[in-house]
Design an enzyme around this catalytic site. Structure first.
Site, PDB file in Angstrom:
ATOM      1  N   GLY A  12      60.836  23.956  46.081  1.00  0.00           N
ATOM      2  CA  GLY A  12      61.264  22.603  45.705  1.00  0.00           C
ATOM      3  C   GLY A  12      62.690  22.644  45.172  1.00  0.00           C
ATOM      4  N   PHE A  13      63.168  21.487  44.790  1.00  0.00           N
ATOM      5  CA  PHE A  13      64.543  21.367  44.297  1.00  0.00           C
ATOM      6  C   PHE A  13      64.769  22.267  43.072  1.00  0.00           C
ATOM      7  CE2 PHE A  13      66.651  18.571  40.987  1.00  0.00           C
ATOM      8  CZ  PHE A  13      67.933  19.054  41.207  1.00  0.00           C
ATOM      9  N   ILE A  14      63.976  22.103  42.036  1.00  0.00           N
ATOM     10  CA  ILE A  14      64.188  22.915  40.821  1.00  0.00           C
ATOM     11  C   ILE A  14      63.730  24.356  41.065  1.00  0.00           C
ATOM     12  CG2 ILE A  14      63.662  23.165  38.351  1.00  0.00           C
ATOM     13  CD1 ILE A  14      63.330  20.102  38.233  1.00  0.00           C
ATOM     14  N   ASN A  34      53.499  24.636  49.130  1.00  0.00           N
ATOM     15  CA  ASN A  34      52.777  24.089  50.298  1.00  0.00           C
ATOM     16  C   ASN A  34      53.704  23.258  51.181  1.00  0.00           C
ATOM     17  OD1 ASN A  34      53.118  21.753  48.857  1.00  0.00           O
ATOM     18  ND2 ASN A  34      50.956  21.170  48.816  1.00  0.00           N
ATOM     19  N   GLY A  38      58.585  20.386  48.854  1.00  0.00           N
ATOM     20  CA  GLY A  38      59.538  21.505  48.916  1.00  0.00           C
ATOM     21  C   GLY A  38      60.001  21.672  50.356  1.00  0.00           C
ATOM     22  N   TYR A 151      50.852   9.361  36.096  1.00  0.00           N
ATOM     23  CA  TYR A 151      51.650  10.594  36.145  1.00  0.00           C
ATOM     24  C   TYR A 151      51.816  11.159  34.728  1.00  0.00           C
ATOM     25  CZ  TYR A 151      55.521  13.765  37.021  1.00  0.00           C
ATOM     26  OH  TYR A 151      56.318  14.880  37.098  1.00  0.00           O
ATOM     27  N   LYS A 155      50.141  14.667  33.260  1.00  0.00           N
ATOM     28  CA  LYS A 155      50.945  15.738  32.663  1.00  0.00           C
ATOM     29  C   LYS A 155      50.551  15.958  31.196  1.00  0.00           C
ATOM     30  CE  LYS A 155      54.064  17.352  35.461  1.00  0.00           C
ATOM     31  NZ  LYS A 155      54.002  18.740  35.910  1.00  0.00           N
TER      32      LYS A 155
END
Ligand code: UDP
Length: 321
Positions: A12-14, A34, A38, A151, A155
């Protein structure tokens, strides 16, 4: 043998920037992804590095994860459903990935007694308006009928469960709450504002400011953020604690649109789009969001180095090439 770091959501980005940071620090990195949000191109440049490995698979696959966790020294759990748009469009996937996926990770790191870094989010604070947010501030959420809050709640459950594992089973864990994080490789496809604005400005399309544009955010450069995550993982005193990671440079979305337009030399029109049209009827936004970063500053001397203007320029270069 180099110590192996497992990153869930590693392409993914981070995750891709964290992979680079950990390789730079002399570890070997196994990224599991997966490839739902990403992308292979995020880590294409790392594939020739003998210390980097990509495993294509889901964190829901317990047998696969059991093997990967057993091999790792530390697990960085980044895999999650991300982006406000995705959360509203696919709430079942969001809640299940975030809660069931993280539960699998906790069970396995506890079984193998491995250290885990959990990436949580500034959404945890919800619509609390008392900025800046300290780690012990209240979470203020809307009703369960508004999917946006699922969301934050999913979290929050991840955090509760992690803290419970730490207290009850002595699991070595660190929780990081990431505030808005931006940089090259981030896609606008899931609603993130900065890549969306940059693409709109470069294509000379209207720049879409949602609501009145007075809502504020602090946008940190991903390289500063992954440095802080890696540093916390190497700091024994961080264990059992929650840390905000972000920058304190606050900007309204209206001003952000103007900055992006200027830096892109664009003649795009800046238009206002009501929230009901942008997301869903009755959508509630966070009006203000700013971290108090004194806790992480005190522990590891964290100081964001790359300002917003420079970061927007990096993103413009990324989209141009
Ligand atoms: N936003 C906007 N235009 C867009 C996308 C987002 O005005 O095309 C606004 C969004 O409503 C929010 C802010 O930009 O107030 C940041 O949105 P993002 O989804 O990037 O992150 P959030 O802080 O909401 O998690």
């Amino acid at each position: 043998m180099k110590k192996n770091m497992l990153i869930t959501g590693g392409s993914g980005f981070i995750g891709s920037f964290l992979s680079e940071e950990l390789l730079k620090r002399g570890y070997s990195v196994c990224a599991v992804d997966n490839l739902s949000t990403g992308k292979l191109e995020n880590i294409a440049h790392l594939k020739k590095d003998p210390d980097f490995e990509l495993v294509t698979g889901t964190i829901m696959n317990k047998d696969l994860m059991d093997d990967l966790v057993a091999r790792a020294e530390t697990v960085f759990h980044l895999a999650a459903a991300v982006g406000v748009r995705l959360i509203i469009e696919r709430p079942v996937e969001t809640i299940e990935t975030n809660i069931l996926g993280t539960e699998i990770i906790y069970k396995l790191v506890n079984k193998h007694k491995k250290k885990v870094i959990i990436t949580s989010t500034s959404e945890i604070y919800g619509k609390n308006n008392e900025i800046p947010f300290k780690e012990n501030a209240d979470s203020v959420y809307g009703p369960t009928t508004k999917s946006r809050w699922s969301y934050a709640c999913s979290k929050a459950i991840d955090e509760f469960l992690g803290i419970a594992y730490h207290h009850e089973k002595k699991l070595p864990l660190v929780i990081v709450r990431l505030f808005n994080t931006i940089g090259p490789r981030q896609t606008g496809a899931y609603g993130m504002v900065v890549p969306t604005f940059v693409q709109q400005a470069l294509l000379r399309h209207p720049i879409t400011v949602f609501g009145d544009g007075e809502q504020t955010r602090c946008f940190a450069n991903v390289k500063d953020v992954v440095w802080a995550i890696a540093e916390l993982a190497e700091t024994p005193d961080a264990i059992g604690e929650v840390y905000n990671i972000g920058t304190t440079e606050l900007i309204s979305i209206k001003d952000l649109a103007a900055s992006v337009k200027r830096l892109c030399n664009s003649n795009s029109e800046i238009i206002k789009v009501p929230y009901d049209k942008a997301y869903e009827t009755g959508f509630e936004d966070m009006y203000q969001r700013k971290p108090d970063i004194s806790k992480i500053q005190k522990l590891i001397g964290y100081e964001p180095k790359i300002n917003l203007e420079k970061t927007i320029e990096e993103i413009i270069d990324y989209f141009k090439t």
